[in-house]
Design an enzyme around this catalytic site. Structure first.
Site, PDB file in Angstrom:
ATOM      1  N   GLU A 190       0.842  -1.116   0.225  1.00 44.50           N
ATOM      2  CA  GLU A 190       0.080   0.026  -0.259  1.00 44.50           C
ATOM      3  C   GLU A 190       1.042   1.234  -0.088  1.00 44.50           C
ATOM      4  OE1 GLU A 190      -2.934   0.617   3.234  1.00 44.50           O
ATOM      5  OE2 GLU A 190      -3.547   2.164   2.199  1.00 44.50           O
ATOM      6  N   CYS A 209      -6.603   1.577   2.732  1.00 53.56           N
ATOM      7  CA  CYS A 209      -7.387   2.692   2.722  1.00 53.56           C
ATOM      8  C   CYS A 209      -7.182   3.799   1.591  1.00 53.56           C
ATOM      9  CB  CYS A 209      -7.062   3.547   3.955  1.00 53.56           C
ATOM     10  SG  CYS A 209      -7.605   2.770   5.686  1.00 53.56           S
ATOM     11  N   ASN A 248     -12.455  -2.654   0.918  1.00 53.55           N
ATOM     12  CA  ASN A 248     -11.603  -2.935   2.012  1.00 53.55           C
ATOM     13  C   ASN A 248     -12.218  -2.758   3.220  1.00 53.55           C
ATOM     14  OD1 ASN A 248      -8.627  -2.844   2.749  1.00 53.55           O
ATOM     15  ND2 ASN A 248      -9.142  -0.674   3.397  1.00 53.55           N
ATOM     16  N   GLU A 249     -12.313  -3.807   3.981  1.00 57.98           N
ATOM     17  CA  GLU A 249     -12.713  -3.456   5.361  1.00 57.98           C
ATOM     18  C   GLU A 249     -13.624  -2.577   5.880  1.00 57.98           C
ATOM     19  OE1 GLU A 249      -8.847  -2.603   7.449  1.00 57.98           O
ATOM     20  OE2 GLU A 249      -9.404  -0.691   7.886  1.00 57.98           O
TER      21      GLU A 249
HETATM   22  O1  AHR Z   1      -2.304  -1.396   6.660  1.00 52.53           O
HETATM   23  C1  AHR Z   1      -2.512  -0.010   7.179  1.00 52.53           C
HETATM   24  C2  AHR Z   1      -4.188   0.190   6.926  1.00 52.53           C
HETATM   25  O2  AHR Z   1      -4.857  -0.453   7.896  1.00 52.53           O
HETATM   26  C3  AHR Z   1      -4.806  -0.088   5.933  1.00 52.53           C
HETATM   27  O3  AHR Z   1      -4.820   0.803   4.899  1.00 52.53           O
HETATM   28  C4  AHR Z   1      -6.345  -0.297   6.215  1.00 52.53           C
HETATM   29  O4  AHR Z   1      -7.029  -1.143   5.127  1.00 52.53           O
HETATM   30  C5  AHR Z   1      -6.114  -0.858   7.614  1.00 52.53           C
HETATM   31  O5  AHR Z   1      -6.905  -0.217   8.561  1.00 52.53           O
END
Ligand code: AHR
Length: 644
Positions: free
Chosen positions: A6, A204, A337-338
């Protein structure tokens, strides 16, 4: 085992992406970093006098790159200087590709130099063609000395007006020498983990801070100066120079499957920016269902771009044009994503998952079940996964070591025939050996449950020193060094020693001291983890042993079921002998003070005992240690004994 990349902690620009010039296109803005009031001039300074410097939007280089610099020189001697990302690190004698665009009616010569302090490390003079069109110029700079904090200086050599944009400097030695490529040492550290997949671009960063910040893969492909940069939810800028083409190419280069994870049409639930109408903050303001049609098309286009036939499809032809005629063979696509499992989310998520699976049954869609290992998003996410019969869902949890000790049977309870798990983000909140060992312990439990947990990746992966928004991370780095953590070695050892068959082996643990009066046996045993796997292609067997106890522990591993030695009888029906080809077992061990985090693996050889057909291995696990023993397989020994 895979990795999750990321763009957090300067992982991309200033990190894995090998570009050395910061804000090369003068497109930084306050949205990137409100606190520091970033703007189009960030990372640039004008040194000297006699030149006026302004940012203009006339004659943009491209619609996605509208700002450029205008230098009006009355008296020569001033120069526009870029400080890179905390300085520009260069090595003596290596080649650096310089590229930049000029538009000039009057200035005909420009000197461009790499400097550190008063010292010029490399310099070139570019002769410009005057005219009303942008023109790209280039040169190769070879520094006469190494430097950690060099700058790039652009100096008009005549009076007059000079417009410039997209100033780029790349080492020629990128990973696999790719153009617009990755920093070789960092990329190699990732490749060394032997990841079987790479998840990207977030996190994120995928679903973004507000609707306008949702990641659109199409903004990240094409010529670097035509890509659409954006602010990063982690408070800096994404140039998107490291884009989908580069991610896919990297996956191919290291033999990993690409796993793009994109937004479900809703931004991050923690978004601080308003939706388009100014009212719908954050997650609740997803794209309208009308817009979702285009958004779905964008995801379908990704599959077409990655996998289509370049002779038949325009999108696939775009891929071919930039150097990859063969399909990338995308197999997985993550949606969401979550996310907070709200009504707005569910409508969009179900729509995308259903339509993508309908249009592309060959693609495995990976869904999402919230940011934790429990709670409403986890439960609701799993409910949808079961209803929709999703193939895989992405679980996330960042827990303290105690959670991992006490939840070793977490996946033992899962349905063996239902939706599978991608453990997409997890860590134990620390970079000490204690954390690394508990992560190894968890991975032995994950390996035992590999029929359910089909993929796993630690998070976050990369962090630049001085620019970390999230701790702990797996690999820290600065401009000249890569610093893998002790947690990295655990992930790498699992990646390098993975199999596709789990062998429920018989590992007998013997303590040197009688602990029965002090603690219950189960308390002791939960600090020990074992896992035995085999690679069915090579026959190699990997035994993983974790000891989280403060004392050495002797082990006997019964190898008879594990290595399946078959004796061959001679003509007279006499046993010719047992194989000796498994007898030396190489091991790698990570051990030391649990309160520290500077350990590196060391290696040795363990002895396998054999008496006739009876094979066992004895090994002493050092206190606080993680060991991987590799039993290398050879097909047939010299005496004709077969070893399966
Ligand atoms: O890994 C860091 C963050 O943790 C990621 O962007 C998110 O998916 C999670 O909250």
């Amino acid at each position: 085992m895979g990795i999750f990349f990321e763009d957090i902690n300067y992982a991309a620009d200033g990190g894995l992406y090998a570009e050395l010039i910061q804000n090369r296109d003068f497109e930084y803005s306050e949205s990137d970093n409100h606190r520091e009031k970033w703007n189009a001039k960030t990372s640039w300074t004008l040194e000297g006098s006699g030149t006026d410097w302004s940012i203009v939007t006339d004659n943009p280089l491209h619609a996605n790159n509208i700002h450029s610099s205008l230098l009006k020189t009355d008296k020569v001697g001033a120069r526009l200087v870029n400080g890179g990302f905390d300085g520009i690190a260069v090595k003596k004698g290596e080649k650096y590709d310089l590229s930049l665009f000029f538009l000039s009616k009057t200035v005909q010569k420009v000197r461009i130099s790499l400097r550190e302090g008063d010292k010029t490390l490399a310099s070139t003079v570019v002769s410009l063609k005057s005219g009303a069109q942008w023109k790209q110029y280039g040169a190769v700079l070879v520094p006469s000395a190494s430097a950690e904090k060099a700058v790039l200086a652009i100096e008009p050599m005549q009076t007059g007006e000079l417009q410039l944009d997209f100033v780029s400097l790349f080492p020629q030695k990128t990973f696999k020498n790719r153009k617009n490529g990755m920093r070789a040492d960092l990329a190699q550290t990732l490749a060394d983990m032997k990841p079987r997949f790479v998840r990207f671009p977030g996190g994120c960063a995928s679903h973004g801070n507000g609707i306008e910040n949702i990641y659109h893969w199409k903004h990240t492909v094409g010529k670097p100066w035509e890509r659409k940069g954006d602010f990063n939810i982690w408070n800096y800028h994404q140039s998107r120079g490291l884009g989908f083409y580069e991610y896919f190419q990297f996956c191919e280069d290291i033999g990993a499957e690409p796993l793009p994870v994109l937004s479900a049409g809703v931004p991050c639930q923690n978004s601080s920016r308003a939706g388009r109408d100014g009212k719908n903050d954050g997650q609740q303001g997803g794209l309208s269902m009308d817009e979702m049609k285009d958004y779905l098309q964008e995801l379908l286009d990704l599959i077409e771009w990655a996998n289509g036939d370049a002779k038949k499809s325009k999108l696939a032809a775009m891929r071919a044009e930039v150097g990859h005629p063969k399909p990338f063979n995308l197999k997985y696509l993550g949606i969401g994503n979550e996310d907070l499992i709200s009504d707005v989310f569910v409508e969009r998520y179900n729509y995308l998952c259903r339509e993508i699976r309908k249009a592309h049954p060959e693609i495995t869609v990976v869904g999402t079940v919230g940011p934790f290992w429990e709670g409403s998003d986890y439960e609701e996410g799993w409910k949808i996964a079961k209803q929709e019969k999703l193939d895989i869902v992405d679980e996330h949890y960042y827990n303290q070591p105690g959670w991992y000790f006490n939840n070793q049977n977490f996946y033992d309870k899962y349905d063996r025939n239902g939706t599978k798990v991608y453990l997409g983000e997890w860590a134990s909140k620390g970079n000490k050996l204690e954390n690394a060992l508990v992560e190894a312990l968890h991975l032995t439990n994950v390996e035992r449950n590999a029929d359910v947990v089909v993929m796993s990746s630690y998070a976050p992966l990369l962090a630049k020193e001085g620019h970390t928004q999230w701790n702990p991370d797996l690999i820290y780095f600065n401009n000249t060094e890569v610093k893998p953590t002790v947690n990295y070695y655990v992930q790498a050892l699992f990646g390098q020693n993975s199999g596709d068959e789990y062998i429920p082996g018989d590992v007998e643990v013997m303590f040197k001291t009688d602990r029965s009066n002090r603690v219950s046996r189960s308390d002791v045993m939960k600090r020990i983890g074992t896992s035995v796997v085999r690679d069915s292609k090579t026959g190699d067997v990997f035994i993983k042993l974790v000891n989280c106890l403060p004392e050495d522990v002797n082990l006997t591993v019964d190898l008879n079921d594990i290595i399946k030695v078959e004796t061959i009888k001679s003509g007279k029906n006499k046993t010719v002998g047992a194989s000796s080809y498994y007898l030396d077992a190489d091991y790698t061990v990570l051990t030391g003070n649990i309160a520290e985090g500077n350990q590196k693996p060391t290696s040795g050889t363990a002895k396998v005992h054999s008496e006739s057909d009876d094979f066992s291995l004895e090994y002493t696990m050092p206190k606080y240690s993680f060991t991987v023993i590799k039993l290398k397989h050879t097909d047939v020994n010299k005496k004709g004994t077969k070893v399966k």
